[in-house]
Design a protein around this motif. Structure first.
Motif, PDB file in Angstrom:
ATOM      1  N   VAL A 126       0.894  -1.158   0.000  1.00  0.00           N
ATOM      2  CA  VAL A 126       0.000   0.000   0.000  1.00  0.00           C
ATOM      3  C   VAL A 126       0.930   1.205   0.000  1.00  0.00           C
ATOM      4  N   TYR A 127       0.769   2.082  -0.987  1.00  0.00           N
ATOM      5  CA  TYR A 127       1.707   3.202  -1.136  1.00  0.00           C
ATOM      6  C   TYR A 127       0.993   4.476  -1.564  1.00  0.00           C
ATOM      7  N   THR A 128       1.398   5.566  -0.950  1.00  0.00           N
ATOM      8  CA  THR A 128       0.982   6.909  -1.332  1.00  0.00           C
ATOM      9  C   THR A 128       2.237   7.768  -1.406  1.00  0.00           C
ATOM     10  N   PRO A 129       2.461   8.504  -2.487  1.00  0.00           N
ATOM     11  CA  PRO A 129       3.628   9.384  -2.553  1.00  0.00           C
ATOM     12  C   PRO A 129       3.622  10.380  -1.389  1.00  0.00           C
ATOM     13  N   ALA A 130       4.809  10.717  -0.915  1.00  0.00           N
ATOM     14  CA  ALA A 130       4.963  11.561   0.277  1.00  0.00           C
ATOM     15  C   ALA A 130       4.192  12.872   0.188  1.00  0.00           C
ATOM     16  N   HIS A 131       4.142  13.489  -0.988  1.00  0.00           N
ATOM     17  CA  HIS A 131       3.524  14.811  -1.093  1.00  0.00           C
ATOM     18  C   HIS A 131       1.999  14.803  -0.974  1.00  0.00           C
ATOM     19  N   VAL A 132       1.365  13.619  -1.005  1.00  0.00           N
ATOM     20  CA  VAL A 132      -0.094  13.563  -0.843  1.00  0.00           C
ATOM     21  C   VAL A 132      -0.516  12.660   0.323  1.00  0.00           C
ATOM     22  N   ARG A 133       0.416  12.340   1.206  1.00  0.00           N
ATOM     23  CA  ARG A 133       0.089  11.507   2.366  1.00  0.00           C
ATOM     24  C   ARG A 133      -0.715  12.296   3.392  1.00  0.00           C
ATOM     25  N   GLY A 134      -1.404  11.554   4.246  1.00  0.00           N
ATOM     26  CA  GLY A 134      -2.149  12.164   5.337  1.00  0.00           C
ATOM     27  C   GLY A 134      -3.542  12.645   4.948  1.00  0.00           C
ATOM     28  N   ARG A 135      -4.026  12.214   3.789  1.00  0.00           N
ATOM     29  CA  ARG A 135      -5.340  12.667   3.317  1.00  0.00           C
ATOM     30  C   ARG A 135      -6.352  11.524   3.204  1.00  0.00           C
ATOM     31  N   GLY A 136      -5.968  10.339   3.671  1.00  0.00           N
ATOM     32  CA  GLY A 136      -6.884   9.204   3.643  1.00  0.00           C
ATOM     33  C   GLY A 136      -6.872   8.375   2.373  1.00  0.00           C
ATOM     34  N   TYR A 137      -5.980   8.690   1.431  1.00  0.00           N
ATOM     35  CA  TYR A 137      -5.962   7.961   0.168  1.00  0.00           C
ATOM     36  C   TYR A 137      -5.571   6.489   0.352  1.00  0.00           C
ATOM     37  N   ALA A 138      -4.550   6.218   1.176  1.00  0.00           N
ATOM     38  CA  ALA A 138      -4.117   4.835   1.400  1.00  0.00           C
ATOM     39  C   ALA A 138      -5.212   4.035   2.090  1.00  0.00           C
ATOM     40  N   GLY A 139      -5.862   4.656   3.059  1.00  0.00           N
ATOM     41  CA  GLY A 139      -6.963   3.981   3.743  1.00  0.00           C
ATOM     42  C   GLY A 139      -8.090   3.635   2.787  1.00  0.00           C
ATOM     43  N   ALA A 140      -8.426   4.562   1.904  1.00  0.00           N
ATOM     44  CA  ALA A 140      -9.513   4.339   0.948  1.00  0.00           C
ATOM     45  C   ALA A 140      -9.187   3.196  -0.010  1.00  0.00           C
TER      46      ALA A 140
END
Length: 193
Positions: A126-140
């Motif tokens: 499960v990966y989200t680029p650092a610049h868009v982390r913390g917005r719930g994308y990985a959880g979704a």
């Protein structure tokens, strides 16, 4: 993925030039596309009712998938080469990937799911680029993959997370989403829904 990420072709040789190595890297998993393309290659359109099917080649997202898998591997300390030439031999090649996107179609996160074995599907990476982390994308995207697996027949879904990192966002949010810890391993914890 946006529609302009795809290139469509009726040329089976062009399709195999791009996807053939990947398909042949796991022939049992890809038996249907390998059989269909071989029949079309040897018999022509007659093998498919006189018409060639349309093959889709994912262009830009292929490069993005390679880049994100490289970035994920670096983030978790895996020493692996991930490029077009080495892709088929990596642990990342066997997975099916789901992407989370913004409303305008920009991919912002991904989750991989391994093929089902013994009624179980493993979610990783499960990966989200650092610049868009913390917005719930990985959880979704994790929720989406974990819901799709049982719908496809999985009896259990296992999520690997970084147990060594107490702030691992996927592990923390997954606990809130009903995942339960099953066991500890070196550097990872397994949870199941």
């Amino acid at each position: 993925m946006r529609p302009d990420d795809w290139r469509l072709t009726e040329d089976v040789d062009a399709f195999l030039a791009r996807a053939g190595d990947f398909l042949r890297s796991r022939p049992a998993l890809h038996t249907t596309p390998l059989s269909v393309t071989e029949k079309l290659r040897t018999l022509g359109a007659a093998a498919h009712g006189g018409r060639f099917p349309v093959f889709g080649l994912l262009e830009r997202a292929d490069e993005q998938l390679l880049r994100w898998c490289r970035e994920f591997a670096a983030d978790v300390g895996e020493d692996v080469t991930i490029d077009a030439a080495s892709w088929a031999g990596t642990r990342f090649a066997e997975k099916r990937y789901t992407f989370s996107e913004t409303p305008n179609g920009t991919p912002v996160s991904m989750a991989g799911a391994n093929p089902m074995v013994g009624g179980q599907v493993r979610v990783d990476p499960v990966y989200t680029p650092a610049h868009v982390r913390g917005r719930g994308y990985a959880g979704a995207v994790t929720v989406e993959v974990s819901r799709a697996a049982p719908a496809a027949g999985a009896q259990e879904v296992v999520l690997y997370t970084n147990a060594a990192d107490p702030g691992d966002a996927v592990r923390v949010r997954s606990a809130r989403s009903g995942w339960r810890r099953k066991r500890r391993g070196r550097g990872c914890a397994a949870g199941a829904v």
